[in-house]
Every structure is written in structure tokens, then in C-alpha cells.
Write an enzyme that holds these catalytic residues in place. Structure first.
Site, PDB file in Angstrom:
ATOM      1  N   SER A   1       3.313  -4.049   2.287  1.00  0.00           N
ATOM      2  CA  SER A   1       3.583  -2.719   2.434  1.00  0.00           C
ATOM      3  C   SER A   1       3.071  -1.827   1.155  1.00  0.00           C
ATOM      4  O   SER A   1       3.964  -2.054   0.125  1.00  0.00           O
ATOM      5  CB  SER A   1       5.385  -2.691   2.580  1.00  0.00           C
ATOM      6  OG  SER A   1       5.575  -3.447   3.807  1.00  0.00           O
ATOM      7  N   THR A   2       2.224  -1.162   1.316  1.00  0.00           N
ATOM      8  CA  THR A   2       1.455  -0.548   0.047  1.00  0.00           C
ATOM      9  C   THR A   2       2.540   0.615  -0.446  1.00  0.00           C
ATOM     10  O   THR A   2       2.544   0.998  -1.559  1.00  0.00           O
ATOM     11  CB  THR A   2       0.145   0.124   0.510  1.00  0.00           C
ATOM     12  OG1 THR A   2       0.416   1.097   1.410  1.00  0.00           O
ATOM     13  CG2 THR A   2      -0.868  -1.085   0.617  1.00  0.00           C
ATOM     14  N   CYS A   3       3.323   1.289   0.276  1.00  0.00           N
ATOM     15  CA  CYS A   3       4.213   2.197  -0.091  1.00  0.00           C
ATOM     16  C   CYS A   3       5.254   1.846  -1.129  1.00  0.00           C
ATOM     17  O   CYS A   3       5.505   2.497  -1.700  1.00  0.00           O
ATOM     18  CB  CYS A   3       4.914   2.913   1.044  1.00  0.00           C
ATOM     19  SG  CYS A   3       5.862   1.743   2.026  1.00  0.00           S
ATOM     20  N   VAL A   4       5.435   0.410  -1.153  1.00  0.00           N
ATOM     21  CA  VAL A   4       6.514   0.032  -2.096  1.00  0.00           C
ATOM     22  C   VAL A   4       5.703  -1.115  -2.755  1.00  0.00           C
ATOM     23  O   VAL A   4       6.355  -1.838  -3.531  1.00  0.00           O
ATOM     24  CB  VAL A   4       7.736  -0.646  -1.492  1.00  0.00           C
ATOM     25  CG1 VAL A   4       8.511   0.707  -0.830  1.00  0.00           C
ATOM     26  CG2 VAL A   4       7.440  -1.531  -0.090  1.00  0.00           C
TER      27      VAL A   4
END
Length: 216
Positions: A182-185
Site C-alpha cells: 500500500s504505497t499511500c502508507v
């Protein structure tokens, strides 16, 4: 091509261009944009082709994207005063936003990583994970960082400045599954592999696939 075109019929006869652009809108609707007033009726000739090239480049690189660019800078200015960004040149700004073009410091990464769920520094899967990562070449280490954070370069001031921090949490016990991210986090979701060979194979397959959420 157009600037140096030397066809027998000339630019006007062979290419049939005029001073307009046809834009494809949503729903298949087409819109004609004139580069100059009456441009749809003004043919491009050997004599005016340099002007056409200039006007077309200006439209593609400036006019067409002016509205989204204004919206972007308006949003950016609501977060940080853009006058502060003007002190950087383009290379410095790229480093500031996208990280430094330096080798991945595994000691720094390891010192600033966090673990979720049942994972911890001494967990068997985490121990073989670091064994595998320490034996990766620089290109594969960059792919790993990119897989998790979406950027292959480390933060300018080290991984302690990565927000949110780099984190690994378990995603089940099945060794048939691939790691996902999950690149957003900045989160690496990794099954609880028990075999070093399996972990290496699955990790390399995942980071070289060019996917993230899709592997979940």
C-alpha cells in the site's frame, strides 16, 4: 519532420495541414481549436510552417494544460507558500520531493522500519527477509523501496524522514501468496514465509512485476 519536409508537392499539397487542432473529448465528441483566428481555413505552407510549429508547440505545452496547471498550483499553494519553492532549481526540487540519487542504506532503513501485527525484529519471517534483502543488488533494493513507497530513491535526510514510515505487516500464512504493498502508507504486506528461497522468489517476482495493490 515538418520543419525539414521536402516532398515534391510541398507541405500544403502533401500534408494538408491547417492552423487548427482537433481535440477528442469525453464521449467521442471532437472539438476544433484554432491556433489563430480563422486557423481552420488557413493552410500550412512551406513559407509559414515554422510559425505553425511554434504555435502548435505553444498550444501543446502551454495553452492546453494551463487550466489543470493553475488548479495544481492553487492546491499546492494552499499547502505550502510557493515563494519558498522558488529558492530551489528544478534539480534541487526533484531531490527534495523524490529523494536523493544515492545507494539504499539498509542500516538506515532497518533502524527506521516498524512492524505490524505479529511481526517483530526477531520474527522468523523478518529475519529471513533481511537475509534476502542484504543479498540483493542495488537495482533490486531500489525496486523494493519503489514497490513499497512508489519512489526508488531514499529520502534526502534518510528513512527517518519518510512519512508515514516504512512498515511491514503480515498478510496471512499462505506461502503461495505474493507480497503486496500500500504505497499511500508505505506499507509492505508480506505472508509469513518460512523458507528463505520461497521468500526470495516471491519478493523478486512482486517487486519486478510493476504492481502493488493488484497483488493483494
Amino acid at each position: 519532420f515538418l520543419k525539414n519536409y521536402k516532398g515534391e508537392g510541398g507541405v500544403e499539397e502533401d500534408l494538408s495541414l491547417n492552423f487548427s487542432v482537433v481535440e477528442e473529448l469525453e464521449g467521442g465528441v471532437r472539438r476544433v481549436v484554432e491556433l489563430v483566428p480563422g486557423g481552420a481555413q488557413l493552410p500550412v505552407t512551406n513559407e509559414n510552417r515554422i510559425r505553425y510549429i511554434y504555435l502548435m508547440a505553444n498550444y501543446k505545452l502551454n495553452a492546453r494544460i494551463s487550466a489543470p496547471c493553475r488548479a495544481f498550483f492553487s492546491g499546492l499553494n494552499s499547502i505550502i507558500n510557493t515563494k519558498w519553492l522558488r529558492i530551489f532549481n528544478q534539480t534541487e526540487l526533484q531531490v527534495l520531493l523524490g529523494g536523493a540519487s544515492i545507494p539504499i542504506d539498509l542500516a538506515d532503513l532497518r533502524a527506521n522500519i516498524t512492524y505490524g501485527g505479529d511481526f517483530h525484529e526477531l520474527h522468523p519471517t523478518i529475519r529471513i527477509f533481511w537475509d534476502v534483502v542484504e543479498n540483493l543488488d542495488e537495482d533490486d533494493r531500489r525496486l523494493l523501496v519503489k514497490f513499497v513507497t512508489s519512489c526508488a530513491r531514499p529520502p534526502l535526510l534518510g528513512f527517518k524522514e519518510l512519512k508515514p514510515g516504512f512498515c511491514i505487516r503480515p498478510s496471512g500464512e499462505s506461502e503461495d501468496r505474493l507480497p503486496s504493498a500500500s504505497t499511500c502508507v508505505n506499507l509492505l504486506k508480506m505472508p509469513e514465509y518460512k523458507s528463505k528461497q520461497v521468500l526470495r522468489e516471491k519478493l523478486l517476482y512482486a517487486i519486478k512485476s510493476g504492481a502493488g495493490f493488484e497483488l493483494s
